[in-house]
Write an enzyme that holds these catalytic residues in place. Structure first.
Site, PDB file in Angstrom:
ATOM      1  CG  PHE A  50      -2.669   5.293  13.506  1.00 57.82           C
ATOM      2  CD1 PHE A  50      -2.026   5.101  14.716  1.00 57.82           C
ATOM      3  CD2 PHE A  50      -2.494   6.500  12.836  1.00 57.82           C
ATOM      4  CE1 PHE A  50      -1.232   6.082  15.263  1.00 57.82           C
ATOM      5  CE2 PHE A  50      -1.695   7.500  13.375  1.00 57.82           C
ATOM      6  CZ  PHE A  50      -1.063   7.289  14.587  1.00 57.82           C
ATOM      7  CG  ASP A  94      -6.543  -4.909   5.636  1.00 58.19           C
ATOM      8  OD1 ASP A  94      -6.228  -5.002   6.836  1.00 58.19           O
ATOM      9  OD2 ASP A  94      -6.965  -3.856   5.126  1.00 58.19           O
ATOM     10  CE  LYS A 104      -9.497  -3.672  14.287  1.00 58.57           C
ATOM     11  NZ  LYS A 104      -8.547  -3.378  13.219  1.00 58.57           N
ATOM     12  CE  LYS A 109       9.364 -11.963 -14.047  1.00 58.69           C
ATOM     13  NZ  LYS A 109      10.004 -11.416 -15.211  1.00 58.69           N
ATOM     14  CG  ASN A 145      -0.197  -0.099   2.512  1.00 56.89           C
ATOM     15  OD1 ASN A 145       0.574   0.798   2.848  1.00 56.89           O
ATOM     16  ND2 ASN A 145      -0.387  -1.195   3.236  1.00 56.89           N
ATOM     17  CE  LYS A 159     -11.890   0.404  11.830  1.00 57.51           C
ATOM     18  NZ  LYS A 159     -11.174   0.982  10.674  1.00 57.51           N
TER      19      LYS A 159
HETATM   20  N1  CTP Z   1      -3.801  -3.429  11.509  1.00 57.45           N
HETATM   21  C1  CTP Z   1      -3.185  -4.555  11.994  1.00 57.45           C
HETATM   22  N2  CTP Z   1      -3.171  -5.702  11.286  1.00 57.45           N
HETATM   23  C2  CTP Z   1      -3.793  -5.788  10.089  1.00 57.45           C
HETATM   24  C3  CTP Z   1      -4.441  -4.642   9.579  1.00 57.45           C
HETATM   25  C4  CTP Z   1      -4.448  -3.485  10.312  1.00 57.45           C
HETATM   26  O1  CTP Z   1      -2.621  -4.490  13.091  1.00 57.45           O
HETATM   27  N3  CTP Z   1      -3.735  -6.923   9.416  1.00 57.45           N
HETATM   28  C5  CTP Z   1      -3.822  -2.213  12.338  1.00 57.45           C
HETATM   29  C6  CTP Z   1      -3.011  -1.046  11.810  1.00 57.45           C
HETATM   30  O2  CTP Z   1      -1.682  -1.028  12.304  1.00 57.45           O
HETATM   31  C7  CTP Z   1      -3.802   0.140  12.324  1.00 57.45           C
HETATM   32  C8  CTP Z   1      -5.203  -0.356  12.240  1.00 57.45           C
HETATM   33  O3  CTP Z   1      -5.148  -1.764  12.368  1.00 57.45           O
HETATM   34  O4  CTP Z   1      -3.498   0.473  13.656  1.00 57.45           O
HETATM   35  C9  CTP Z   1      -5.773   0.030  10.917  1.00 57.45           C
HETATM   36  O5  CTP Z   1      -6.940  -0.556  10.748  1.00 57.45           O
HETATM   37  P1  CTP Z   1      -7.882  -0.100   9.505  1.00 57.45           P
HETATM   38  O6  CTP Z   1      -7.085   0.321   8.344  1.00 57.45           O
HETATM   39  O7  CTP Z   1      -8.838   0.849  10.017  1.00 57.45           O
HETATM   40  O8  CTP Z   1      -8.429  -1.451   9.066  1.00 57.45           O
HETATM   41  P2  CTP Z   1      -9.513  -2.381   9.699  1.00 57.45           P
HETATM   42  O9  CTP Z   1      -9.447  -2.389  11.174  1.00 57.45           O
HETATM   43  O10 CTP Z   1      -9.314  -3.675   9.009  1.00 57.45           O
HETATM   44  O11 CTP Z   1     -10.868  -1.704   9.323  1.00 57.45           O
HETATM   45  P3  CTP Z   1     -11.606  -1.496   7.913  1.00 57.45           P
HETATM   46  O12 CTP Z   1     -12.551  -2.613   7.845  1.00 57.45           O
HETATM   47  O13 CTP Z   1     -12.226  -0.172   8.111  1.00 57.45           O
HETATM   48  O14 CTP Z   1     -10.587  -1.533   6.850  1.00 57.45           O
END
Ligand code: CTP
Length: 412
Positions: free
Chosen positions: A324, A280, A342, A290, A211, A338
């Site tokens: 965040f 995610d 969490k 490759k 990302n 959220k």
């Molecule tokens: N984060 C994490 N592990 C993941 C994804 C996200 O620890 N696999 C943490 C990031 O470090 C950040 C927060 O989750 O602190 C960001 O979450 P967000 O982008 O809001 O994603 P989601 O909680 O998955 O919510 P959404 O469904 O809105 O995308």
């Protein structure tokens, strides 16, 4: 952080110019205040040019107009409220005497009385003057009031004598400043774990899913935690940024590596700030060589990565957990949901669709939501300043719940 550097009238006044540079290198904003006699040794213009801001020399600007005199006096007093520390280097016997006796006949002595910030005084004078009981009595009473005195060094003095009176070495003065700021800023002895940057999920040795995170917000947070005296571990995905000085830096690539590193360091952490933009999803399979273009699949099989933040929430114990949320448009109700789901103590929400916030830029505009429901809007400002505001919140929360957090926070 902002400090006032008071320069008084003695031959060592020129050394304050180098000190000013060294303070700036430590990312401190410096407002120079000179006594009238200091101006006999070094021109205020020198300090104005180095600090990039007007030097305060007088209580009242000499414009002759009563209204502007009042404005300048009020503006000057505002300095007393805005500084995190007052450093006087070099400090003459005269200024030390005024501080000790509560006299306020110029701007520097007025500032000393008006500020509640910690004060560091580095005296410089002839050795006979330093040894004089009057000076020693004043020094003792300043010490008793919590002023940090950086004792002068022994050696050749400008007057030709040998003895104690030379302004202490810059490094000694800087250490005293750092120590005073550490105590003031409330994270001394606290272990802070910060994650930053994106994670990279490999498809094969050349292709990946990731990302747009630059890591700037997380690095600014780690730097701010170091400045406040914390012992900082920064776990970072791939970025182009320099590891911050004074922090332990752990480089990771994928969400799985970040998770392993975070869980390894969790037991010692008093505060965890999860600023990383963790991918995610990842490809279900990673090819070890490759993939030929002709063999690329029409679609990729993906699987969810571990939600590291959510898993930390389940086992955080007394650790203060900060998450965040990057959102396209802020919906506070959803953000609060959220935070609760969490099990976070604080959630920093930013609207990435807003210009001047989110990825790739040096500024940010965030809202900070606490578990108790309190919401604070932090208007657009640099990521370094946003980091300062976020840690203001964190320190306030630690102080409010210090008994709850004490065991974890004090762990070395
Ligand atoms: N984060 C994490 N592990 C993941 C994804 C996200 O620890 N696999 C943490 C990031 O470090 C950040 C927060 O989750 O602190 C960001 O979450 P967000 O982008 O809001 O994603 P989601 O909680 O998955 O919510 P959404 O469904 O809105 O995308």
């Amino acid at each position: 952080m902002k400090i006032a550097l008071g320069v008084t009238g003695c031959i060592a006044a020129y050394k304050a110019a180098e000190l000013l540079r060294l303070l700036q290198q430590r990312h401190l904003e410096v407002q120079v205040v000179m006594t009238r006699h200091a101006g006999e040794f070094v021109a205020p213009l020198t300090f104005a040019a180095l600090s990039g801001r007007k030097v305060i020399t007088e209580m009242f600007e000499r414009t002759g107009e009563a209204s502007s005199n009042i404005e300048s006096a009020i503006e000057h007093i505002a300095v007393a409220q805005s500084i995190d520390l007052l450093l006087v280097a070099p400090a003459t016997a005269n200024t030390i005497g005024k501080f000790a006796r509560g006299m306020a006949d110029d701007f520097l002595s007025t500032l000393y009385l008006a500020t509640r910030a910690p004060v560091v005084v580095a005296p410089a004078m002839n050795c006979e003057m330093w040894d004089h009981p009057a000076v020693q009595e004043n020094i003792a009473s300043l010490r008793a009031r919590g002023v940090r005195i950086v004792e002068p060094d022994e050696g050749y003095l400008a007057c030709g004598m040998i003895g104690q009176g030379r302004l202490a070495a810059n490094e000694t003065i800087l250490n005293a400043v750092a120590e005073a700021l550490r105590l003031k800023n409330g994270l001394a002895g606290v272990q802070v774990l910060v994650t930053a940057g994106p994670t990279v999920e490999d498809i094969d040795p050349v292709r990946f899913i990731s990302n747009r995170s630059s890591g700037k917000m997380g690095y600014a947070l780690a730097e701010e935690a170091v400045r406040r005296g914390a012992e900082v571990t920064l776990i970072s995905g791939p970025t182009t940024l320099q590891p911050p000085q004074g922090a332990r830096w752990v480089s990771v690539r994928s969400a799985a590596e970040m998770s392993a590193a975070v869980h390894k360091h969790l037991p010692e952490a008093g505060v965890v700030v999860k600023a990383a933009a963790v991918a995610d999803v990842r490809p279900s399979k990673r090819a070890s060589s490759k993939i030929k273009k002709s063999q690329l699949p029409a679609s990729l099989d993906l699987e969810l990565t571990e939600d590291i933040l959510a898993s930390l929430g389940k086992k955080k114990g007394k650790t203060l957990l900060v998450g965040f949320a990057a959102e396209s448009g802020i919906h506070l109700q959803a953000a609060r949901q959220k935070l609760l789901s969490k099990n976070l103590d604080l959630l920093v929400v930013n609207d990435i669709s807003e210009k001047g916030a989110g990825f790739d830029v040096d500024t940010n505009h965030v809202q900070v939501i606490r578990a108790d429901g309190a919401i604070r809007d932090i208007p657009p400002m640099s990521k370094a300043q946003v980091a300062e505001k976020i840690f203001d919140e964190i320190v306030e929360m630690i102080q409010k719940t210090s008994s709850r957090h004490e065991p974890a926070l004090m762990t070395k």
